[in-house]
Enzyme design. Sequence first.
Site, short mmCIF file in Angstrom:
data_model
loop_
_atom_site.label_atom_id
_atom_site.label_comp_id
_atom_site.label_asym_id
_atom_site.label_seq_id
_atom_site.Cartn_x
_atom_site.Cartn_y
_atom_site.Cartn_z
N HIS A 1 -42.22 113.42 87.74
CA HIS A 1 -42.72 114.34 86.73
C HIS A 1 -42.60 115.79 87.20
CE1 HIS A 1 -45.48 116.50 84.12
NE2 HIS A 1 -45.38 115.48 83.28
N GLU B 1 -40.19 118.67 85.78
CA GLU B 1 -40.70 120.04 85.82
C GLU B 1 -40.61 120.52 87.26
OE1 GLU B 1 -44.75 120.07 84.51
OE2 GLU B 1 -44.23 119.29 82.53
N HIS C 1 -41.51 110.66 78.85
CA HIS C 1 -40.74 111.34 79.90
C HIS C 1 -39.55 110.51 80.36
CE1 HIS C 1 -43.09 114.84 80.24
NE2 HIS C 1 -44.16 114.29 80.77
CO CO Z 1 -45.74 115.48 81.29
#
Ligand code: CO
Length: 272
Positions: free
Chosen positions: A152, A183, A215
């Site tokens: 993530h 990210e 995701h």
């Molecule tokens: Co997220």
Amino acid sequence: MQQDGQKLALVLATFGSAREQEVDFVHGIKEEFERRHPGTEVFIAYTSKIVTTKRRKKGEAANALAQVLAQLSVEGFSYVAVQSLHVAPGMEYEMLCDITRRFAQMPKGIVRTVTGPPLICNDIRAEKVARLLAADLPPERQVDEAVVFVGHGAKLPAGTLTYPALQAYLWQHDPGLFVGTLEGSLNAGCTIELLRKRGYDRVWLVPLLAYYGVHVAEDMFGAGEESWQHTFEAAGIVCKPVETTLLGRPAVVELWIESAVDAMESLALAKA
Ligand code: CO
């Protein structure tokens, strides 16, 4: 678990998913814990607002952490351990700690709380997770194919170090193992650049997330131009998607259970 008439509870706090398969994984952890530690009362809480709302709309049980803690308070549980089923010490974990702290020393409620850390919480854990991942690679992978674990990513300082740390330990096992994040700085572009430098044009894309949620389905493997698979393929890199998430890896789940055991032990000590 009952100690001197004051009840102890364990809460497994997970981001959650609207997909039934992963919900079963979490229930599996609860059952496994109860099997190994008979008498312990184990509860499940969801930390994602979107997931709890979605599940509620479908008429399914989905309690937020604050709700579970309030309920335990009312039911006379004085000592509560909250074990995070998150991957890195990011925003979700920070909020879990904050919510949990607020329920401690509550008049007529919970006296003491303890939180158990997320999966990759320190260097020892990063090393262990790297070892487990390196030992469980896709069996059909060829030596000239890279494996890219996509996590993530985190914005909080502690969380930002999780992924580069895991990368360092993975390279101790195999130079063809890479960590990327949806990210943060280890993005698709920088991962592609590194793969090119090392001469890889075929990769296995593996989720480094607890759940096969949006995701994974969209950001990693979606048809959209922004997805990792699309970006890699547009850069001339052949991708083979792997569906297994971290909750689907029993050896990894074992580490979360280990933390829950530690959390319960420190709770019992705090009470003594
Ligand atoms: Co997220």
